[in-house]
Design a protein around this motif. Sequence first.
Motif, PDB file in Angstrom:
ATOM      1  N   LYS A 143      29.840  17.590  24.456  1.00  0.00           N
ATOM      2  CA  LYS A 143      29.760  18.512  25.593  1.00  0.00           C
ATOM      3  C   LYS A 143      30.143  19.933  25.184  1.00  0.00           C
ATOM      4  O   LYS A 143      29.580  20.914  25.679  1.00  0.00           O
ATOM      5  CB  LYS A 143      30.659  18.032  26.734  1.00  0.00           C
ATOM      6  CG  LYS A 143      30.062  16.907  27.559  1.00  0.00           C
ATOM      7  CD  LYS A 143      28.869  17.401  28.371  1.00  0.00           C
ATOM      8  CE  LYS A 143      28.289  16.314  29.267  1.00  0.00           C
ATOM      9  NZ  LYS A 143      27.559  15.286  28.530  1.00  0.00           N
ATOM     10  N   TRP A 144      31.109  20.082  24.261  1.00  0.00           N
ATOM     11  CA  TRP A 144      31.458  21.417  23.771  1.00  0.00           C
ATOM     12  C   TRP A 144      30.265  22.053  23.045  1.00  0.00           C
ATOM     13  O   TRP A 144      29.950  23.226  23.255  1.00  0.00           O
ATOM     14  CB  TRP A 144      32.656  21.350  22.824  1.00  0.00           C
ATOM     15  CG  TRP A 144      33.970  21.483  23.521  1.00  0.00           C
ATOM     16  CD1 TRP A 144      34.882  20.502  23.799  1.00  0.00           C
ATOM     17  CD2 TRP A 144      34.527  22.692  24.058  1.00  0.00           C
ATOM     18  NE1 TRP A 144      35.956  21.015  24.464  1.00  0.00           N
ATOM     19  CE2 TRP A 144      35.779  22.361  24.639  1.00  0.00           C
ATOM     20  CE3 TRP A 144      34.097  24.015  24.101  1.00  0.00           C
ATOM     21  CZ2 TRP A 144      36.594  23.310  25.248  1.00  0.00           C
ATOM     22  CZ3 TRP A 144      34.912  24.960  24.717  1.00  0.00           C
ATOM     23  CH2 TRP A 144      36.140  24.610  25.285  1.00  0.00           C
ATOM     24  N   VAL A 145      29.603  21.284  22.194  1.00  0.00           N
ATOM     25  CA  VAL A 145      28.442  21.807  21.478  1.00  0.00           C
ATOM     26  C   VAL A 145      27.350  22.194  22.467  1.00  0.00           C
ATOM     27  O   VAL A 145      26.763  23.283  22.392  1.00  0.00           O
ATOM     28  CB  VAL A 145      27.920  20.765  20.466  1.00  0.00           C
ATOM     29  CG1 VAL A 145      26.629  21.258  19.805  1.00  0.00           C
ATOM     30  CG2 VAL A 145      28.979  20.474  19.399  1.00  0.00           C
ATOM     31  N   GLU A 146      27.076  21.316  23.441  1.00  0.00           N
ATOM     32  CA  GLU A 146      26.033  21.587  24.425  1.00  0.00           C
ATOM     33  C   GLU A 146      26.410  22.768  25.329  1.00  0.00           C
ATOM     34  O   GLU A 146      25.539  23.568  25.697  1.00  0.00           O
ATOM     35  CB  GLU A 146      25.778  20.337  25.264  1.00  0.00           C
ATOM     36  CG  GLU A 146      25.163  19.192  24.465  1.00  0.00           C
ATOM     37  CD  GLU A 146      24.960  17.942  25.292  1.00  0.00           C
ATOM     38  OE1 GLU A 146      24.107  17.117  24.929  1.00  0.00           O
ATOM     39  OE2 GLU A 146      25.667  17.770  26.303  1.00  0.00           O
ATOM     40  N   ALA A 147      27.680  22.868  25.697  1.00  0.00           N
ATOM     41  CA  ALA A 147      28.109  23.982  26.550  1.00  0.00           C
ATOM     42  C   ALA A 147      27.862  25.319  25.863  1.00  0.00           C
ATOM     43  O   ALA A 147      27.383  26.279  26.487  1.00  0.00           O
ATOM     44  CB  ALA A 147      29.584  23.829  26.906  1.00  0.00           C
ATOM     45  N   GLY A 188      28.650  24.452  17.813  1.00  0.00           N
ATOM     46  CA  GLY A 188      27.955  24.977  18.988  1.00  0.00           C
ATOM     47  C   GLY A 188      27.563  26.432  18.838  1.00  0.00           C
ATOM     48  O   GLY A 188      26.515  26.859  19.331  1.00  0.00           O
ATOM     49  N   ASN A 189      28.385  27.195  18.128  1.00  0.00           N
ATOM     50  CA  ASN A 189      28.121  28.629  17.965  1.00  0.00           C
ATOM     51  C   ASN A 189      27.139  28.943  16.842  1.00  0.00           C
ATOM     52  O   ASN A 189      26.441  29.968  16.892  1.00  0.00           O
ATOM     53  CB  ASN A 189      29.437  29.374  17.702  1.00  0.00           C
ATOM     54  CG  ASN A 189      30.238  29.608  18.972  1.00  0.00           C
ATOM     55  OD1 ASN A 189      29.671  29.894  20.028  1.00  0.00           O
ATOM     56  ND2 ASN A 189      31.557  29.473  18.880  1.00  0.00           N
ATOM     57  N   THR A 190      27.099  28.112  15.807  1.00  0.00           N
ATOM     58  CA  THR A 190      26.338  28.476  14.610  1.00  0.00           C
ATOM     59  C   THR A 190      25.104  27.627  14.345  1.00  0.00           C
ATOM     60  O   THR A 190      24.209  28.063  13.618  1.00  0.00           O
ATOM     61  CB  THR A 190      27.253  28.422  13.367  1.00  0.00           C
ATOM     62  OG1 THR A 190      27.727  27.079  13.184  1.00  0.00           O
ATOM     63  CG2 THR A 190      28.444  29.360  13.530  1.00  0.00           C
ATOM     64  N   ALA A 191      25.039  26.422  14.909  1.00  0.00           N
ATOM     65  CA  ALA A 191      23.875  25.564  14.649  1.00  0.00           C
ATOM     66  C   ALA A 191      22.625  26.152  15.292  1.00  0.00           C
ATOM     67  O   ALA A 191      22.697  26.890  16.287  1.00  0.00           O
ATOM     68  CB  ALA A 191      24.123  24.152  15.177  1.00  0.00           C
TER      69      ALA A 191
END
Length: 256
Positions: free
Chosen positions: A178-182, A220-223
Amino acid sequence: MLCHIHRARVSARQLTTSISAPCQCSGHTKTSPLYPHHIPTSPVQKLILGAGSAVAALSDPWRADMVAVNGEVTGLPALQYMHRRMTESQEGSRILSDQPRITSSLLPVLTRLPPNTLGHQYAMFMERNKISPDTRAEVTFVDDPVLAYVMTRYRETHDLTHCVLGMDTNMVGEVLVKWVEALQFRLPMCVGGAIFGPLRFKPAQRQKYLQLLPWAVQTGNTATFLLNCYYEERWGQDMDQFREEFGITVPTLVGL
């Protein structure tokens, strides 16, 4: 799992029915559905649905039906952002044009691919966690067919996100995803899950979560924007090569 889909649809329709009468009395005119399963709703209805589903989801995070409703009625700006990001990519634009669907009919074919391919790893992930792509609730409250597909694509690739990130479907893995998706998609339901999900963790779960939270935030920020992945054209791609291409690293802790 099929009972959860039925409950999602019944709950959503009950919520809509319970708030439709006041709108009709004030002169609201029912709009024709824009796509299969679409339930037209007014701004007031969406507000009530959003509040009710949020309370239900916070009191019971496993109420997938209420999480789905909340995502649809509160996610318009995020869906517009996701759509824009997809149109900026050739691969994402082709997804929007072709509108591919991920269903359980793919899994038997994917299991026959070489072991380290994306497709085989995904099929094994689904089998190991005893889940099916067919259990995702249909989109009903998004008042735009294109954005409804964007939400559908998000739902149908959610388990793929788990797979490529190396996260199982337990509570810690779900919150980290959820953090990555958010961070990638900006959906309010993902932000809420990332922030409020850890409140129910036990001490051991919280320890694992805190160890991996920096990894999830960085990913989440770099992918690469994950909705721009045309998975159906990449089933045969080596998983390690896929992760390298999309800027994904697998966390060192296992057994999440």
